[in-house]
Design a protein around this motif. Structure first.
Motif, PDB file in Angstrom:
ATOM      1  N   GLN A 149       0.865  -1.175   0.000  1.00 35.85           N
ATOM      2  CA  GLN A 149       0.000   0.000   0.000  1.00 35.85           C
ATOM      3  C   GLN A 149       0.917   1.246   0.000  1.00 35.85           C
ATOM      4  O   GLN A 149       1.425   1.646   1.050  1.00 35.85           O
ATOM      5  N   GLY A 191       0.508  -1.809   9.740  1.00 33.00           N
ATOM      6  CA  GLY A 191      -0.398  -0.674   9.638  1.00 33.00           C
ATOM      7  C   GLY A 191       0.234   0.681   9.948  1.00 33.00           C
ATOM      8  O   GLY A 191      -0.486   1.677  10.031  1.00 33.00           O
ATOM      9  N   LYS A 192       1.547   0.731  10.095  1.00 27.38           N
ATOM     10  CA  LYS A 192       2.201   2.004  10.382  1.00 27.38           C
ATOM     11  C   LYS A 192       2.424   2.763   9.090  1.00 27.38           C
ATOM     12  O   LYS A 192       2.916   2.214   8.112  1.00 27.38           O
ATOM     13  N   GLU A 193       2.053   4.052   9.117  1.00 28.14           N
ATOM     14  CA  GLU A 193       2.190   4.869   7.918  1.00 28.14           C
ATOM     15  C   GLU A 193       3.550   5.586   7.925  1.00 28.14           C
ATOM     16  O   GLU A 193       3.935   6.183   8.927  1.00 28.14           O
ATOM     17  N   THR A 216       2.259   2.198   3.738  1.00 30.46           N
ATOM     18  CA  THR A 216       1.721   1.601   4.959  1.00 30.46           C
ATOM     19  C   THR A 216       2.384   0.245   5.150  1.00 30.46           C
ATOM     20  O   THR A 216       2.369  -0.600   4.239  1.00 30.46           O
ATOM     21  N   SER A 217       3.019   0.073   6.315  1.00 29.48           N
ATOM     22  CA  SER A 217       3.744  -1.186   6.577  1.00 29.48           C
ATOM     23  C   SER A 217       2.772  -2.311   6.876  1.00 29.48           C
ATOM     24  O   SER A 217       1.545  -2.115   6.966  1.00 29.48           O
ATOM     25  N   GLN A 265       4.356   7.796   0.187  1.00 27.29           N
ATOM     26  CA  GLN A 265       3.576   7.478   1.378  1.00 27.29           C
ATOM     27  C   GLN A 265       3.242   5.986   1.343  1.00 27.29           C
ATOM     28  O   GLN A 265       2.660   5.501   0.373  1.00 27.29           O
TER      29      GLN A 265
END
Length: 401
Positions: free
Chosen positions: A48, A105-107, A101-102, A99
């Protein structure tokens, strides 16, 4: 499999030719590939993330994603989430943002400011001068740098020192042009110098190109050495005040050595052929002069290229002051009287001479008046005694008278 093999080939090419970077400010060489990492992006799909580009190729933000197509061979997202620019150009300068997302869920965000550069060829000095003349502006030559980006700057050096244009002895005429297709710059810098009289007989010049980016080394031209040709300098001469160099004891005389460039010459003074032990100076001031200061003075100017040159000598004369003599007025009066008496005596002698001449003339005239008439002549005598009677009458008449 084919897509994976292609991606692996791209990564291999980039590892050999490109630059994988993670700093915010990026410099990349024109024509070379550039890879920008997207921090926090998963190494494998699914991912993502998205890239936003604002460069010279875009009018607004351009968005790229792994699922999207490549952008006209300008940029594409690699399987690991990095952004590839196969051949970076001037139009690729700008801002790049990612940008992602890991997995947990970390952005994460990444931002880069990209600048490109092109190192030009080694600069060179074209149309160099063969020699220079002192006292007048001379064109040393023109330094040329072609094919650089950004424009950068050209600098001149003399004997290893940076030349700073001052508009007097050093001036530079610069011209910058840009290629209409490649956008690369061509710089030209013409150097004008005015060597000083009596300076060094040879001057060395060089030129350097400094890129407009930090941590880039300057490029230098080969040095050129030019001879400073000095014609035979004008004759050195000494001006003296007061004019003529005559003055009385206790006075002041000023001697000035006139040379074409007094500031750059060593000037010494000579009196009667003997050097004077004074500090070098174009002006020699003699105050409270005495008879010992009388003599012939000359100056010697030393030229580095022509050696010493001595001026014609000038003469300083110390005259004694004239004191008034007692009785000078009376003496002048007696002289006048003597002159008058001499004139009168001459007139008297002339009068006597004229009188004597006039007296002699008058005496001669009187003598001529008193002189008697001569007696009449007698006729022939007759025989007989008549003659005796006439003589007797004549005698008697004379006695009676």
């Amino acid at each position: 499999m084919a897509a994976g093999a292609a991606a692996g080939a791209w990564v291999l090419v980039l590892s050999l030719w490109g630059a994988v970077v993670g700093d915010r400010n990026i410099t990349a060489r024109i024509g070379k590939p550039l890879v920008l990492n997207c921090r926090g992006a998963p190494k494998k799909p699914p991912q993502q993330l998205e890239w936003k580009l604002n460069t010279g190729r875009t009018e607004a933000w351009k968005v790229l994603s792994p699922e999207g197509d490549s952008w006209d061979s300008v940029a594409r997202v690699l399987p690991n989430g990095s952004l590839l620019l196969p051949a970076v150009g001037i139009q690729d300068e700008g801002t790049f943002r990612c940008q992602a997302t890991s997995r947990n869920g970390k952005e994460m965000r990444s931002a880069y400011q990209v600048r490109v550069y092109q190192i030009p060829g080694k600069p060179e000095i074209v149309s160099p001068a063969s020699e220079l003349m002192p006292g007048v502006p001379n064109k040393v030559g023109t330094c040329v740098s072609e094919g650089g980006y950004p424009a950068g700057t050209l600098n001149w050096h003399s004997d290893g020192k940076l030349l700073i244009p001052d508009g007097k002895g050093v001036s530079v005429l610069e011209e910058t042009t840009r290629h209409p297709q490649t956008g690369l710059f061509t710089l030209q810098s013409a150097l004008m110098v005015t060597p000083a009289w009596g300076g060094a007989p040879h001057l060395t010049f060089s030129c350097s190109f400094s890129p407009g980016l930090p941590r880039r080394r300057a490029l230098h031209t080969a040095s050129i050495q030019l001879r400073v040709w000095e014609p035979v300098p004008p004759e050195v001469r000494v001006m003296i005040q007061p004019e003529g160099g005559k003055l009385v004891r206790g006075g002041t005389v000023t001697l000035t050595c006139e040379t074409p460039a007094q500031s750059s010459l060593q000037i010494h003074w000579i009196k009667d052929g003997i050097p004077l032990h004074f500090a070098p100076s174009p002006v020699l001031l003699l105050s409270d002069v005495e008879f010992d200061d009388e003599g012939s003075y000359s100056c010697v100017a030393t030229y580095p290229s022509h050696g010493p040159q001595e001026s014609p000598a000038v003469r300083v004369v110390i005259e004694a002051e004239e004191e008034p003599i007692a009785g000078s007025v009376e003496g002048q009066g007696l002289g006048t009287v003597a002159l008058a008496l001499g004139i009168l005596g001459g007139l008297g002698v002339a009068a006597l001479l004229i009188g004597a001449i006039m007296w002699r003339r008058q005496r001669r005239r009187r003598e001529e008046r008193i002189l008697p008439n001569p007696p009449p002549q007698e006729g022939p005598r007759k025989p007989g005694g008549g003659g005796g009677a006439r003589r007797a009458e004549s005698v008697r008449g004379a006695r009676g008278s």
